[in-house]
Motif scaffolding. Structure first.
Motif, PDB file in Angstrom:
ATOM      1  N   ASN A  41      42.375  16.499  21.152  1.00  0.00           N
ATOM      2  CA  ASN A  41      42.583  15.036  20.698  1.00  0.00           C
ATOM      3  C   ASN A  41      43.798  14.437  20.603  1.00  0.00           C
ATOM      4  O   ASN A  41      45.014  15.091  20.189  1.00  0.00           O
ATOM      5  CB  ASN A  41      41.828  15.044  19.353  1.00  0.00           C
ATOM      6  N   PHE A  42      43.956  13.244  20.891  1.00  0.00           N
ATOM      7  CA  PHE A  42      45.287  12.492  20.773  1.00  0.00           C
ATOM      8  C   PHE A  42      45.384  11.052  20.405  1.00  0.00           C
ATOM      9  O   PHE A  42      45.243  10.211  21.258  1.00  0.00           O
ATOM     10  CB  PHE A  42      46.053  12.479  22.114  1.00  0.00           C
ATOM     11  N   PRO A  43      44.910  10.746  19.292  1.00  0.00           N
ATOM     12  CA  PRO A  43      44.437   9.416  18.893  1.00  0.00           C
ATOM     13  C   PRO A  43      45.740   8.531  18.567  1.00  0.00           C
ATOM     14  O   PRO A  43      47.038   9.072  18.309  1.00  0.00           O
ATOM     15  CB  PRO A  43      43.893   9.422  17.302  1.00  0.00           C
ATOM     16  N   LEU A  44      45.485   7.407  19.021  1.00  0.00           N
ATOM     17  CA  LEU A  44      46.799   6.177  18.933  1.00  0.00           C
ATOM     18  C   LEU A  44      46.325   5.240  18.007  1.00  0.00           C
ATOM     19  O   LEU A  44      45.355   4.781  17.854  1.00  0.00           O
ATOM     20  CB  LEU A  44      46.693   5.642  20.360  1.00  0.00           C
ATOM     21  N   THR A  45      47.148   5.128  16.895  1.00  0.00           N
ATOM     22  CA  THR A  45      47.057   3.986  15.768  1.00  0.00           C
ATOM     23  C   THR A  45      47.793   2.843  15.820  1.00  0.00           C
ATOM     24  O   THR A  45      49.257   2.970  15.964  1.00  0.00           O
ATOM     25  CB  THR A  45      47.063   4.661  14.374  1.00  0.00           C
TER      26      THR A  45
END
Lengths: 113, 112
Positions: A73-77
């Motif tokens: 997983n690699f979330p971008l906020t």
């Protein structure tokens, strides 16, 4: 084999709101990347990650935050969305080193009003 | 500044014709890759050519690399309507810690 997925596919938000774009890959690829695509600019690298808990800035990191607690997983906020962040966002991964072929997700179209 | 610049920005041809797109870059590279993007989709890898290679083939695709001129070309032979897409070159510098830089792309339209 799901490959690399992104969610949501479409998002409309308002200026100042926090938005998180998700990216998930099923291959256990080491490297993951976030790009934004704007007309006339091609793809510009926002952040990348060489492995879990290792992230680094790309060409246009301002206004964005990433994390990578798990390999897949690699979330971008976007901490406080601005109209200039209206764009199509792509997540990608590579099997080995960052010089390898990149595998792209389907993209998230984000509109900031 | 962008590493890769595709030329032309847009290309319109008839089905069956060949399509040639060019990519120029500014600094030395480790490798150069070509990607295709259909409308509303993510990019799909087409072919990778390393800095010590001059030509590669994959089906109807032929890629050349001229490191002395810092340029590459992508040739699609016998084009089909399904080849309609945007094509991007991505260059990888030879320095550790660097990442791919994508050009703005060539929009190819293949008319039936």
């Amino acid at each position: 084999d799901a490959g690399i997925t992104q969610s949501p596919r479409y998002k409309i938000t308002e200026t100042g709101r926090q938005v998180t774009l998700m990216c998930h890959q099923t291959w256990s690829h080491s490297y993951m990347f976030w790009y934004r695509q704007d007309l006339g600019h091609g793809l510009r690298l926002i952040y990348y990650s060489a492995a879990a808990d290792i992230t680094d800035k790309g060409e246009v990191p301002d206004g964005y935050v990433v994390s990578r607690s798990k390999t897949e997983n690699f979330p971008l906020t976007l901490e406080s969305a601005t109209r200039s962040q209206t764009s199509v966002y792509f997540c990608a991964s590579t099997r080995g080193v960052n010089t390898d072929t990149q595998y792209f997700g389907p993209g998230t179209r984000l509109t900031v009003l | 500044s962008q590493q890769g610049e595709e030329d032309p920005q847009a290309l319109s041809i008839q089905e069956g014709e060949n399509a040639t797109m060019n990519c120029s870059y500014k600094t030395s590279i480790n490798n150069l890759q070509w990607y295709r993007q259909n409308s509303g989709r993510g990019l799909v890898h087409l072919i990778l050519i390393r800095s010590n290679e001059r030509e590669k083939h994959s089906g109807r695709l032929r890629v050349t690399l001229d490191t002395s001129k810092k340029s590459s070309s992508l040739l699609i032979t016998a084009s089909r309507a399904a080849d309609t897409a945007s094509y991007f070159c991505a260059t990888m510098p030879p320095v550790n810690g660097q990442n791919f830089v994508f050009g703005p792309g060539t929009r190819l339209s293949v008319l039936p």
